[in-house]
Design a protein around this motif. Structure first.
Motif, PDB file in Angstrom:
ATOM      1  N   HIS A  99      25.795  25.120 -19.388  1.00 49.53           N
ATOM      2  CA  HIS A  99      24.747  24.098 -19.411  1.00 49.53           C
ATOM      3  C   HIS A  99      23.498  24.862 -19.831  1.00 49.53           C
ATOM      4  N   THR A 100      23.118  24.693 -21.102  1.00 49.05           N
ATOM      5  CA  THR A 100      21.970  25.453 -21.617  1.00 49.05           C
ATOM      6  C   THR A 100      20.707  24.601 -21.521  1.00 49.05           C
ATOM      7  N   PHE A 101      19.573  25.271 -21.665  1.00 44.80           N
ATOM      8  CA  PHE A 101      18.305  24.537 -21.708  1.00 44.80           C
ATOM      9  C   PHE A 101      18.007  24.029 -23.117  1.00 44.80           C
ATOM     10  N   GLY A 102      18.881  24.338 -24.050  1.00 48.67           N
ATOM     11  CA  GLY A 102      18.686  23.846 -25.414  1.00 48.67           C
ATOM     12  C   GLY A 102      19.369  22.506 -25.572  1.00 48.67           C
ATOM     13  N   ALA A 103      19.564  22.119 -26.808  1.00 50.69           N
ATOM     14  CA  ALA A 103      20.272  20.869 -27.056  1.00 50.69           C
ATOM     15  C   ALA A 103      21.202  21.093 -28.231  1.00 50.69           C
ATOM     16  N   PRO A 104      22.475  20.772 -28.071  1.00 54.37           N
ATOM     17  CA  PRO A 104      23.388  20.938 -29.193  1.00 54.37           C
ATOM     18  C   PRO A 104      22.954  20.054 -30.370  1.00 54.37           C
ATOM     19  N   GLY A 105      23.004  20.614 -31.574  1.00 55.63           N
ATOM     20  CA  GLY A 105      22.679  19.826 -32.771  1.00 55.63           C
ATOM     21  C   GLY A 105      21.197  19.655 -32.961  1.00 55.63           C
ATOM     22  N   LYS A 106      20.798  18.459 -33.344  1.00 50.11           N
ATOM     23  CA  LYS A 106      19.373  18.184 -33.531  1.00 50.11           C
ATOM     24  C   LYS A 106      19.094  16.736 -33.143  1.00 50.11           C
ATOM     25  N   HIS A 115      27.394  11.982 -31.261  1.00 46.97           N
ATOM     26  CA  HIS A 115      28.259  10.935 -31.833  1.00 46.97           C
ATOM     27  C   HIS A 115      28.848  11.412 -33.175  1.00 46.97           C
ATOM     28  N   TYR A 116      28.011  12.081 -33.976  1.00 48.34           N
ATOM     29  CA  TYR A 116      28.481  12.602 -35.276  1.00 48.34           C
ATOM     30  C   TYR A 116      29.534  13.680 -35.033  1.00 48.34           C
ATOM     31  N   TRP A 117      29.260  14.501 -34.045  1.00 47.08           N
ATOM     32  CA  TRP A 117      30.191  15.596 -33.742  1.00 47.08           C
ATOM     33  C   TRP A 117      31.534  15.034 -33.234  1.00 47.08           C
ATOM     34  N   VAL A 118      31.479  13.983 -32.408  1.00 44.66           N
ATOM     35  CA  VAL A 118      32.725  13.393 -31.872  1.00 44.66           C
ATOM     36  C   VAL A 118      33.582  12.887 -33.034  1.00 44.66           C
ATOM     37  N   LYS A 119      32.940  12.199 -34.011  1.00 44.38           N
ATOM     38  CA  LYS A 119      33.718  11.703 -35.151  1.00 44.38           C
ATOM     39  C   LYS A 119      34.325  12.872 -35.932  1.00 44.38           C
ATOM     40  N   ALA A 120      33.504  13.895 -36.182  1.00 45.16           N
ATOM     41  CA  ALA A 120      33.999  15.045 -36.959  1.00 45.16           C
ATOM     42  C   ALA A 120      35.154  15.723 -36.223  1.00 45.16           C
ATOM     43  N   ASN A 470      30.109  16.346 -43.138  1.00 45.84           N
ATOM     44  CA  ASN A 470      30.598  17.724 -43.074  1.00 45.84           C
ATOM     45  C   ASN A 470      29.535  18.723 -43.527  1.00 45.84           C
ATOM     46  N   GLN A 471      28.806  18.347 -44.591  1.00 47.36           N
ATOM     47  CA  GLN A 471      27.741  19.247 -45.079  1.00 47.36           C
ATOM     48  C   GLN A 471      26.681  19.437 -43.995  1.00 47.36           C
ATOM     49  N   MET A 472      26.299  18.321 -43.364  1.00 51.24           N
ATOM     50  CA  MET A 472      25.254  18.397 -42.326  1.00 51.24           C
ATOM     51  C   MET A 472      25.702  19.325 -41.196  1.00 51.24           C
ATOM     52  N   LEU A 473      26.929  19.155 -40.746  1.00 48.76           N
ATOM     53  CA  LEU A 473      27.409  19.955 -39.608  1.00 48.76           C
ATOM     54  C   LEU A 473      27.547  21.428 -40.004  1.00 48.76           C
ATOM     55  N   THR A 474      28.043  21.686 -41.197  1.00 49.89           N
ATOM     56  CA  THR A 474      28.202  23.078 -41.645  1.00 49.89           C
ATOM     57  C   THR A 474      26.838  23.763 -41.714  1.00 49.89           C
ATOM     58  N   ILE A 479      22.325  27.253 -39.333  1.00 48.36           N
ATOM     59  CA  ILE A 479      20.931  27.310 -38.858  1.00 48.36           C
ATOM     60  C   ILE A 479      20.863  27.787 -37.404  1.00 48.36           C
ATOM     61  N   LYS A 480      21.822  27.343 -36.596  1.00 46.58           N
ATOM     62  CA  LYS A 480      21.784  27.670 -35.172  1.00 46.58           C
ATOM     63  C   LYS A 480      22.130  29.129 -34.900  1.00 46.58           C
TER      64      LYS A 480
END
Ligand SMILES: Cc1cc2nc3c(=O)[nH]c(=O)nc-3n(C[C@H](O)[C@H](O)[C@H](O)COP(=O)(O)OP(=O)(O)OC[C@H]3O[C@@H](n4cnc5c(N)ncnc54)[C@H](O)[C@@H]3O)c2cc1C
Length: 506
Positions: A99-106, A115-120, A470-474, A479-480
């Protein structure tokens, strides 16, 4: 003596000098200034609870308000950086998540990243939620620096681990420099006005009498003023959070200091490991319905990863909250206001938010009932929201090897929590409730980490063509990770800050 009910409030008396007492003294004096005279009474013979070393990011706001220099703070309190909590053996034995203090994704408008990650993932993506989280990468790599990025995607939110007794000493110095008066001595009697029942004065064993208009009860679990004198009542939440004991012991430090807290589930509770500059803090929180104190102590000692530095200390508690945290002319702050176990390091934060609330609703011109009821309404909601988040860790689990965790899967949940879990399970939706301390990203990490994958995702995700998704997630994955190699190690950061302070002092 005039009853303080409807007269201007000037004299504030704080009973107790643990983290709660000195944080209340320093913040109230800093913000309210000359409007109040503050006296703090504490007893060295009684001492403090002596634990409470992991925090969450809002502590940095307190330090800013108090004008605390970060390098001095790290030096004086032997602090380290906390980016996350690593939960081990909670879902099943052998599995862990952060449990991080950050946030996965953006952050995305209308529809959260996950939601995007769940679909992917449904379409075969291998990357896990935390691969999209800079805090996770930095925690795993043991690296840290403050990143002053314009882009929130590469922020690295953090809090501290610190030595609780050194922090209280630090705050005491600050408070006394601002004019807070400290009185040493044991409170032996609490004097009340006969007609209103308001508190008039504290009598010390020495014979001294400390009079006040407003009393802040920071006397720890017993609640000397709020409970023993006024009988405000206590809501016992042991049926939801059955841990009622803790054993704490310090141990030697590691060569490399991890920038996160470890929370390791055992058979009837869990163990914390908090890395400081000079030692580790360790403790086993457990339910005495499932194991004895001796067994719990053995479990702790046999699971330390460095040599113990002292004798284990046993602490008993009842999870719950004071029914009225503000009652008559007493406001309970800290352990006297209630206790939620330290699974998410929320107690010092509750102290901080209680003091902010008290300052916001300060009864400058007397004790209007609406001030008291607003204060109590807000603090009740705050305690309940944190309680629900803690219960989540226990109740969603796949641990079939332990009677304790089996029972926790079957407890009757508060409606608020049952609804939240169902909403996520069925639709992937997570919506922050009012002022919930824990944002969607926190709920997401614990819900998913404990074993719930949503069945569905938001329909808006389908408007993004697959190639683009896929491009967005890659790109996000790159970036992360990018900043990590450029960050110093956590030890280099801490040593650098401590050296900076020493240079400034020499
Ligand atoms: C096992 C455990 C682990 C914890 N871990 C964390 C954590 O990681 N993070 C976190 O945020 N919080 C944690 N907490 C909570 C944290 O320790 C407390 O919130 C914090 O220390 C504040 O305590 P306090 O000041 O309310 O009480 P105390 O530290 O008990 O202080 C009470 C004060 O009242 C004084 N007093 C009492 N009676 C009298 C009297 N008759 N006369 C005069 N003075 C008196 C005492 O001398 C003392 O100064 C933990 C708590 C426990 C039990």
């Amino acid at each position: 003596m005039q009853d303080p009910h409807n007269k201007p409030i000037k004299r504030v008396v704080i009973a107790g000098g643990g983290t709660a007492g000195w944080l209340a003294a320093s913040l109230m004096k800093k913000v309210l200034g000359k409007a109040v005279d503050i006296t703090l009474v504490e007893s060295e013979a009684i001492g403090t609870v002596g634990v409470g070393e992991a925090t969450i990011p809002p502590i940095r706001l307190v330090n800013q308000v108090l004008g605390i220099d970060e390098a001095q703070f790290l030096h004086d309190t032997k602090a380290t950086i906390k980016l996350a909590i690593r939960f081990e053996n909670w879902k099943t034995k052998g599995e862990s998540y952060y449990h991080t203090f950050g946030a996965p994704g953006k952050s995305m408008a209308f529809c959260h990243f996950h939601h995007y990650w769940v679909k992917a993932r449904q379409q075969g993506l291998k990357a896990d939620l935390w691969d999209f989280d800079l805090n996770y990468h930095a925690a795993e790599a043991g690296r840290f620096a403050q990143i002053n990025a314009k882009d929130p995607v590469v922020e690295l939110p953090f809090a501290y681990h610190f030595d609780a007794s050194l922090y209280a000493q630090y705050l005491r110095k600050l408070s006394e420099n601002m004019g807070v008066v400290r009185k040493e001595g044991k409170i032996s009697r609490v004097q009340r006005f006969t007609d209103s029942g308001f508190i008039q004065a504290l009598h010390l064993e020495s014979g001294d009498v400390v009079e006040g208009d407003l009393f802040v009860d920071c006397t720890g679990f017993k609640g000397l003023l709020i409970e023993e004198a006024l009988g405000a009542g206590y809501d016992d939440w042991s049926h939801l959070l059955p841990c009622d004991s803790a054993i704490a012991v310090p141990s030697e430090r590691h060569e490399k200091t991890a920038p996160y807290t470890r929370s390791i589930a055992h058979d009837a509770g869990w163990q914390w490991r908090i890395p400081l500059q000079h030692r580790n803090g360790n403790g086993h929180v457990y339910s005495s319905r499932y194991i004895s104190d001796d067994q719990a102590c053995d479990t702790l000692l046999s699971n330390l990863d460095t040599k113990p530095l002292g004798d284990p200390k046993l602490i008993k508690f009842t999870t719950g909250r004071r029914r009225k945290q503000w009652y008559k002319n007493v406001v309970a702050v800290g352990l006297s206001s209630g206790f939620l176990e330290p699974l998410e390091s929320t107690s010092i934060h509750l102290i901080q938010s209680a003091i902010v609330r008290l300052i916001q609703l300060f009864p400058h011109n007397g004790f209007a009932p609406s001030l008291e009821s607003e204060y109590n309404k807000q603090s009740e909601l705050e305690f309940e929201q944190i309680r629900d988040f803690l219960v989540l860790h226990y109740t969603v689990n796949e641990r079939t090897d332990s009677a304790f965790f089996n029972d926790m899967r079957n407890i009757t949940l508060p409606d608020s929590l049952a609804h939240k879990i169902a909403l996520f399970k069925e639709s992937g939706n997570l919506l922050r409730e009012q002022n919930d301390l824990f944002l969607e990203s926190s709920w997401l990490q614990v819900l998913y980490g404990q074993g719930i994958t949503p069945k569905d995702y938001h329909g808006l995700v389908n408007s993004v063509p697959e190639v683009q998704l896929n491009q967005m997630l890659t790109r996000l994955l790159e970036i992360k990770k990018e900043p990590i190699a450029k960050l110093p190690t956590h030890d280099e950061y801490i040593n650098g800050m401590v050296a900076k302070y020493k240079r400034a002092m020499s």
